[in-house]
Design an enzyme around this catalytic site. Structure first.
Site, mmCIF file in Angstrom:
data_model
loop_
_atom_site.group_PDB
_atom_site.id
_atom_site.type_symbol
_atom_site.label_atom_id
_atom_site.label_comp_id
_atom_site.label_asym_id
_atom_site.label_seq_id
_atom_site.Cartn_x
_atom_site.Cartn_y
_atom_site.Cartn_z
ATOM 1 N N GLU A 1 -19.146 17.601 2.787
ATOM 2 C CA GLU A 1 -18.490 18.344 1.820
ATOM 3 C C GLU A 1 -18.908 17.677 0.336
ATOM 4 O O GLU A 1 -18.959 18.965 -0.410
ATOM 5 C CB GLU A 1 -17.308 17.323 1.248
ATOM 6 C CG GLU A 1 -16.062 18.035 2.823
ATOM 7 C CD GLU A 1 -15.096 16.641 3.354
ATOM 8 O OE1 GLU A 1 -14.234 17.284 4.126
ATOM 9 O OE2 GLU A 1 -14.382 15.868 2.497
ATOM 10 N N GLY B 1 0.501 -1.386 -0.123
ATOM 11 C CA GLY B 1 -0.144 -0.280 0.016
ATOM 12 C C GLY B 1 0.771 0.874 -0.088
ATOM 13 O O GLY B 1 2.058 1.345 1.245
ATOM 14 N N GLY C 1 -0.524 4.584 0.144
ATOM 15 C CA GLY C 1 -1.387 5.136 0.375
ATOM 16 C C GLY C 1 -0.753 6.159 1.945
ATOM 17 O O GLY C 1 0.644 6.046 1.935
ATOM 18 N N PHE C 2 -1.514 6.758 2.780
ATOM 19 C CA PHE C 2 -0.780 7.633 3.780
ATOM 20 C C PHE C 2 0.257 7.075 4.400
ATOM 21 O O PHE C 2 1.666 6.829 5.111
ATOM 22 C CB PHE C 2 -1.621 8.531 4.866
ATOM 23 C CG PHE C 2 -2.539 9.558 3.556
ATOM 24 C CD1 PHE C 2 -1.435 11.243 3.286
ATOM 25 C CD2 PHE C 2 -3.723 9.507 3.072
ATOM 26 C CE1 PHE C 2 -1.954 12.058 3.217
ATOM 27 C CE2 PHE C 2 -4.201 10.783 2.817
ATOM 28 C CZ PHE C 2 -3.341 11.771 2.734
ATOM 29 N N GLY C 3 -0.120 5.437 5.288
ATOM 30 C CA GLY C 3 0.406 5.018 6.452
ATOM 31 C C GLY C 3 1.869 4.276 4.927
ATOM 32 O O GLY C 3 3.088 4.493 5.481
ATOM 33 N N ASP D 1 -5.814 3.251 8.531
ATOM 34 C CA ASP D 1 -6.875 2.437 8.236
ATOM 35 C C ASP D 1 -7.118 0.640 8.967
ATOM 36 O O ASP D 1 -8.484 -0.228 9.334
ATOM 37 C CB ASP D 1 -7.825 2.964 7.274
ATOM 38 C CG ASP D 1 -7.690 4.397 7.591
ATOM 39 O OD1 ASP D 1 -7.950 4.850 8.189
ATOM 40 O OD2 ASP D 1 -8.570 4.941 6.321
HETATM 41 C C1 LIG Z 1 -13.747 10.518 1.044
HETATM 42 C C2 LIG Z 1 -12.372 10.888 1.694
HETATM 43 C C3 LIG Z 1 -12.067 11.678 2.134
HETATM 44 C C4 LIG Z 1 -11.461 11.629 3.675
HETATM 45 N N1 LIG Z 1 -10.678 13.184 3.982
HETATM 46 C C5 LIG Z 1 -10.349 13.456 5.086
HETATM 47 C C6 LIG Z 1 -10.023 14.715 6.164
HETATM 48 O O1 LIG Z 1 -10.540 15.361 5.610
HETATM 49 N N2 LIG Z 1 -8.898 14.541 6.946
HETATM 50 C C7 LIG Z 1 -8.591 13.127 7.153
HETATM 51 O O2 LIG Z 1 -7.311 13.057 7.714
HETATM 52 N N3 LIG Z 1 -8.462 12.223 6.956
HETATM 53 C C8 LIG Z 1 -9.114 12.026 5.854
HETATM 54 N N4 LIG Z 1 -9.676 10.619 5.310
HETATM 55 C C9 LIG Z 1 -9.280 9.347 5.924
HETATM 56 C C10 LIG Z 1 -8.109 9.178 5.297
HETATM 57 O O3 LIG Z 1 -7.539 9.154 4.020
HETATM 58 C C11 LIG Z 1 -7.693 7.661 5.897
HETATM 59 O O4 LIG Z 1 -7.453 7.434 7.033
HETATM 60 C C12 LIG Z 1 -6.145 7.355 5.442
HETATM 61 O O5 LIG Z 1 -5.813 7.591 3.759
HETATM 62 C C13 LIG Z 1 -5.381 5.857 5.120
HETATM 63 O O6 LIG Z 1 -4.287 5.680 4.772
HETATM 64 P P1 LIG Z 1 -4.219 4.164 4.397
HETATM 65 O O7 LIG Z 1 -2.643 4.239 4.116
HETATM 66 O O8 LIG Z 1 -4.120 3.076 5.965
HETATM 67 O O9 LIG Z 1 -4.779 3.462 3.428
HETATM 68 P P2 LIG Z 1 -4.708 4.272 2.161
HETATM 69 O O10 LIG Z 1 -4.331 5.713 1.802
HETATM 70 O O11 LIG Z 1 -6.256 4.293 1.345
HETATM 71 O O12 LIG Z 1 -4.114 3.561 1.152
HETATM 72 C C14 LIG Z 1 -4.032 1.923 1.102
HETATM 73 C C15 LIG Z 1 -3.377 1.915 -0.461
HETATM 74 O O13 LIG Z 1 -3.019 0.585 -0.544
HETATM 75 C C16 LIG Z 1 -3.437 -0.151 -2.079
HETATM 76 N N5 LIG Z 1 -4.181 -1.331 -1.640
HETATM 77 C C17 LIG Z 1 -5.029 -1.214 -1.250
HETATM 78 N N6 LIG Z 1 -4.960 -3.220 -0.830
HETATM 79 C C18 LIG Z 1 -4.805 -3.607 -2.231
HETATM 80 C C19 LIG Z 1 -3.687 -4.893 -2.433
HETATM 81 N N7 LIG Z 1 -4.654 -5.885 -1.977
HETATM 82 N N8 LIG Z 1 -2.878 -4.697 -3.647
HETATM 83 C C20 LIG Z 1 -1.917 -3.707 -3.196
HETATM 84 N N9 LIG Z 1 -2.744 -2.635 -2.658
HETATM 85 C C21 LIG Z 1 -3.165 -2.565 -1.823
HETATM 86 C C22 LIG Z 1 -4.034 0.971 -2.331
HETATM 87 O O14 LIG Z 1 -4.205 1.174 -3.414
HETATM 88 C C23 LIG Z 1 -3.833 2.181 -1.132
HETATM 89 O O15 LIG Z 1 -2.877 3.475 -1.810
HETATM 90 C C24 LIG Z 1 -10.440 10.757 3.706
HETATM 91 C C25 LIG Z 1 -11.134 9.557 3.601
HETATM 92 C C26 LIG Z 1 -11.859 9.735 2.753
HETATM 93 C C27 LIG Z 1 -12.109 8.590 1.550
#
Ligand SMILES: Cc1cc2nc3c(=O)[nH]c(=O)nc-3n(C[C@H](O)[C@H](O)[C@H](O)COP(=O)(O)OP(=O)(O)OC[C@H]3O[C@@H](n4cnc5c(N)ncnc54)[C@H](O)[C@@H]3O)c2cc1C
Length: 444
Positions: A171, A11, A13-15, A300
């Site tokens: 929003e 992933g 994403g942010f993490g 998340d």
């Molecule tokens: C519409 C929306 C608005 C938001 N607004 C805010 C805000 O204003 N402020 C705030 O703090 N937070 C906000 N959030 C929440 C924030 O975006 C999440 O908490 C954050 O993105 C979590 O980070 P993460 O790395 O866990 O997951 P994500 O950022 O979702 O990243 C997950 C990554 O894993 C990849 N992935 C998933 N499954 C697989 C797999 N099986 N194999 C390979 N890759 C995979 C995906 O493609 C993605 O790139 C919002 C979320 C959404 C959906």
């Protein structure tokens, strides 16, 4: 050659991205695997969905972001499971990627409370593809109403329904009301777009329930001031093409958007460990798995209770902080030092409602209206990845603010796709009104 420990991150994403950045040019060999080639700044997705920004303004290729981290390789691929005994990630195409340390950061998706069939009628907002699909439905609804009015001479008012009064629902509802009343009003000749209804249904007794109650109340008033009908204590019980059932009533609508319910990535299940109700993995205080200290789950996907008894929220700062801490714990372990436990630093929260309207709470202080909106603007530009994106987004916002224009209003797709979409929305509307009429006859 000395073997450098191999860290695999699932992933970008942010993490995952923050972990990769913190491990960049350190004595480890890193492989980041994502099923997309880009990192998305999710907090601005709703602006793509409502035609303020283009997809390219809120996303960046992961490879580009990590170009200077010489020890980080980025691989396009979908993780589908894990062989924990052999320390390997299993990819969808049958490939295996071995690791010494694994960081799982697959994020979350919207959950339809056991009704996945609602997704076709009521898309949620999580990816760039979702945002473009929502933009398409919203813009097509106006186009269809204009076409009907032009061809038949009959005007009908559009109804947009948003389910869920959390930040995304607020929003979306605020931005659609803004578009209808400002950006589109001059361009449509046969219909009055300002008459479009935007209804936000929330099951609890207030919107933005994680904020202080006076801020929730302010957000509701700000939404109503721009023409959104906020209906509290109301559960959407069913969704069908062209209509939603709220309580016992079926309501006709042109577009339904889903902004409630979150379920962690199904990858959590494949780890074979204990999950919470939302499918998140129960992690140890250092974010690792109980019997597998070399596997970390962050962002998340992770379920962790803070010292104050509150769960760590599913927000981007928590995911970034988890990514950074996990990277430093791996580096510490390699040096034979002790790991640190995760402590969430809550820097405050904010939500925007529309042009010049927002609420924010930080460091015990509360802000509403224009000040909160300015804070929201600056913070989002600051955290947006990429200098070019920052400049471009600032310009788009400045332009939208001055002119009330939406610059990303194109409905894309080839003629067949467009016709399919038009037919889908038309059929949904006809179906909706037939059923609503039948329902009202039965009720009568
Ligand atoms: C519409 C929306 C608005 C938001 N607004 C805010 C805000 O204003 N402020 C705030 O703090 N937070 C906000 N959030 C929440 C924030 O975006 C999440 O908490 C954050 O993105 C979590 O980070 P993460 O790395 O866990 O997951 P994500 O950022 O979702 O990243 C997950 C990554 O894993 C990849 N992935 C998933 N499954 C697989 C797999 N099986 N194999 C390979 N890759 C995979 C995906 O493609 C993605 O790139 C919002 C979320 C959404 C959906």
């Amino acid at each position: 050659m000395i073997h450098k420990p191999k860290v695999v991150i699932i992933g970008g994403g942010f993490g995952g991205l923050w972990a990769a950045k913190a491990l960049g040019n350190k004595p480890v060999q890193v492989t980041l695997i994502d099923r997309k080639n880009h990192h998305v700044f999710q907090p601005l997705l709703y602006q793509v969905a409502t035609a303020v920004l283009s997809p390219g303004e809120i996303a960046q290729p992961i490879r580009r972001i990590l170009a200077n981290a010489k020890n980080v390789e980025v691989i396009l691929g979908e993780a589908v499971g894990f062989d924990k005994e052999a320390s390997a990630v299993l990819l969808g195409d049958g490939a295996r990627v071995e690791y010494d340390f694994l960081i799982v950061a697959g994020g979350a998706r919207h959950a339809y409370f056991g009704h996945d069939e609602w997704e076709t009628c009521a898309p949620g907002l999580k990816t760039l593809e979702d945002a473009v699909e929502i933009r398409r439905r919203v813009l097509l609804a106006f186009e269809l109403a204009e076409r009907d009015a032009y061809l038949t001479g009959r005007q009908r008012d559009l109804n947009f329904v948003v389910v869920g009064g959390g930040p995304t629902g607020v929003e979306l509802a605020g931005a659609i009301a803004d578009i209808a009343r400002q950006a589109l009003a001059k361009d449509f000749k046969a219909i009055d777009t300002r008459k479009a209804r935007v209804t936000l249904y929330e099951g609890s007794d207030r919107v933005l329930g994680t904020f202080a109650s006076d801020l929730s109340e302010s957000a509701k008033r700000q939404l109503e001031s721009i023409g959104v009908d906020v209906v509290l204590n109301s559960f959407v019980k069913e969704i069908a093409p062209g209509r939603v059932k709220v309580g016992e009533d079926w309501i006709d609508c042109d577009v339904v958007l889903w902004a409630t319910g979150v379920a962690a990535s199904p990858l959590g299940k494949t780890l074979g460990v204990e999950l919470d109700k939302a499918g998140r993995v129960l992690v140890e205080p250092d974010l690792s798995l109980k019997d597998h200290p070399n596997i970390f789950v962050i962002g998340d996907m992770a379920s962790l209770v803070q010292a104050n008894g509150e769960p760590v929220p599913g927000v981007s700062p928590a995911a970034m902080q988890m990514g950074t801490l996990t990277a430093s714990n791996i580096l510490a372990e390699i040096k034979g030092k002790k790991r640190a436990n995760f402590e969430y630093w809550d820097k405050g929260t904010m939500a925007t409602i529309g042009r010049s309207k927002a609420i924010a709470q930080a460091a015990g202080m509360k802000f509403k209206g224009f000040i909160a909106w300015l804070m929201w603007l600056f913070l989002h530009v600051f955290f947006l990845i990429g200098f070019r994106n920052r400049v471009s987004v600032m310009f788009s916002w400045f332009w939208a603010y001055l002119t009330r224009e939406r610059s990303a209003r194109l409905i894309t797709g080839d003629a067949d796709e467009m016709q399919d979409a038009v037919e889908f929305l038309q059929a949904a509307r006809v179906e909706g009104s037939k059923k609503a009429k039948k329902g009202s006859k039965t009720a009568a």
